[in-house]
Scaffold this active site. Structure first.
Site, mmCIF file in Angstrom:
data_model
loop_
_atom_site.group_PDB
_atom_site.id
_atom_site.type_symbol
_atom_site.label_atom_id
_atom_site.label_comp_id
_atom_site.label_asym_id
_atom_site.label_seq_id
_atom_site.Cartn_x
_atom_site.Cartn_y
_atom_site.Cartn_z
ATOM 1 N N HIS A 163 -12.708 -6.082 -0.456
ATOM 2 C CA HIS A 163 -11.405 -6.252 -1.102
ATOM 3 C C HIS A 163 -11.371 -7.647 -1.707
ATOM 4 O O HIS A 163 -11.541 -8.643 -1.012
ATOM 5 C CB HIS A 163 -10.261 -6.082 -0.105
ATOM 6 C CG HIS A 163 -8.903 -6.153 -0.750
ATOM 7 N ND1 HIS A 163 -8.265 -5.045 -1.277
ATOM 8 C CD2 HIS A 163 -8.073 -7.206 -0.972
ATOM 9 C CE1 HIS A 163 -7.114 -5.404 -1.796
ATOM 10 N NE2 HIS A 163 -6.961 -6.717 -1.623
ATOM 11 N N CYS A 164 -11.148 -7.711 -3.015
ATOM 12 C CA CYS A 164 -11.191 -8.991 -3.734
ATOM 13 C C CYS A 164 -9.776 -9.463 -4.067
ATOM 14 O O CYS A 164 -9.070 -8.806 -4.846
ATOM 15 C CB CYS A 164 -12.011 -8.844 -5.016
ATOM 16 S SG CYS A 164 -12.149 -10.378 -5.956
#
Length: 363
Positions: free
Chosen positions: A152-153
């Protein structure tokens, strides 16, 4: 105390802060480069035109890939991986983990699953109430199971996975090109302003700061881009790089590696003309993945090619087998026999040899 939905709305709003920050930096860099550098600082008309053309090409590709990475919804497991109503009710009533696993095994017998938990159990998400497909993981930030989840960025406020991993790689590539081009073309004017060869003006601050920002982003993006190129070449996700996927035989960090060329094609597709464009061309459906054949498993059926059937198989292009295989197993067998670049083995049609091939059973 605020209701839970209000807290979730606040969290979702705050999650956009890194994206807004990047958007503001990009908008300022556009103004600083186009207006302050090219229009007010560079004296040569020819140099201005060349710089502006190349700059806008890199800028468009950077913004396009960034946009696609942010707004492409993560892919989720299909309905076939959900427990049927009867099995779901039975699963929820059971308190013993062994009995719950028996239910999951019964449902998973018709699904193309090759990976397990570290303890060898069927991977099941209690939050989403689905059997996890291979390479699928639950993202706590997105609160959903994501196919081939990488990470997850926060800088894109999205989960990077099967649906947008190519876009993420291109975003890193074009952002690196964008920053490198700015740093390289601004350098000479940065030096002139720094040494007072150019008179002080309102453009001085923008040019000096533009070089520092571009150089800083270059260093940080280069390391991340290099790491993800290595992951693509190995056909691993970030999660798999830290924790090897577990098959029935045990952990195998190279379990999904098909060789460098095919690993690249898994992400970017077969047609090279689309590789540099942020359009979806990744292979597969995100639910099943070709895997190299691992060590022999007692639960796997054995396929034996006898001398008298090998010549016939070569003539009609098929492989006769002792037990029927599912479509996904046939694809894996075909991939291994004909194109597995890691092991470099091919079936020989020598009538004096008997070749045994072990396949994972989906039952």
């Amino acid at each position: 105390m605020a209701p839970s939905h209000v807290l979730r709305c606040c969290q979702r709003g705050l999650a956009w802060i890194p994206v807004i920050f990047i958007a503001l930096v990009v908008c300022w860099s556009y103004y600083a480069y186009v207006v302050e550098l090219c229009i007010y600082t560079i004296p040569s008309t020819g140099e201005k035109i060349i710089y502006l053309v190349v700059f806008h090409l890199s800028f468009i590709m950077f913004v396009w890939s960034y946009w696609k990475t942010i707004f492409t919804r993560p892919a989720n497991p299909s309905k076939e991986f959900c427990l049927p109503k009867a099995e779901k009710e039975q699963y929820e009533k059971e308190e013993r983990p062994e009995a719950q696993q028996e239910i999951l095994k019964r449902v998973a017998s018709s699904l193309p699953l090759y990976t397990r938990t570290g303890a060898g159990a069927i991977r099941y998400c209690d939050r989403c109430q689905v059997i996890k497909p291979d390479r699928c993981h639950h993202c706590s930030a997105c609160d959903m199971c994501v196919l081939k989840m990488d990470h997850h960025c926060p800088w894109v406020n999205n989960c990077v996975g099967f649906s947008n991993y190519k876009f993420f790689i291109l975003f890193l590539a074009y952002s690196l090109i964008y920053c490198l081009f700015i740093a390289a073309t601004v350098l000479q004017y940065f030096i002139k302003f720094w040494t007072s060869d150019l008179p002080d003006s309102h453009a001085k601050f923008h040019v000096l700061f533009l070089f520092f920002v571009a150089a800083m982003f270059c260093i940080s993006i280069l390391s991340l881009f290099t790491y993800h190129l290595w992951l693509v070449g190995k056909n691993r996700s970030t999660i798999e790089a830290f924790r090897a996927p577990v098959f029935r035989n045990g952990p195998d960090k190279n379990g999904f590696s098909l060789g460098f060329t095919k690993n690249i094609a898994q992400v970017f597709g077969d047609q090279k003309k689309y590789w540099l464009l942020p359009v979806f061309t990744s292979q597969g459906d995100g639910l099943t993945f070709p895997t190299r054949l691992v060590a022999s498993d007692p639960e796997q059926p054995t396929v034996v090619l006898h001398p008298d059937t090998q010549s016939k198989s070569a003539e009609d292009g098929s492989i006769q087998q002792s037990s029927p295989l599912s479509e996904s197993q046939n694809r894996l067998l075909d991939n291994h026999v004909h194109t597995n670049e890691d092991q470099g083995n091919a079936l020989k049609s020598d009538e004096s040899e008997t070749i045994t091939i072990s396949m994972e059973s989906e039952s």
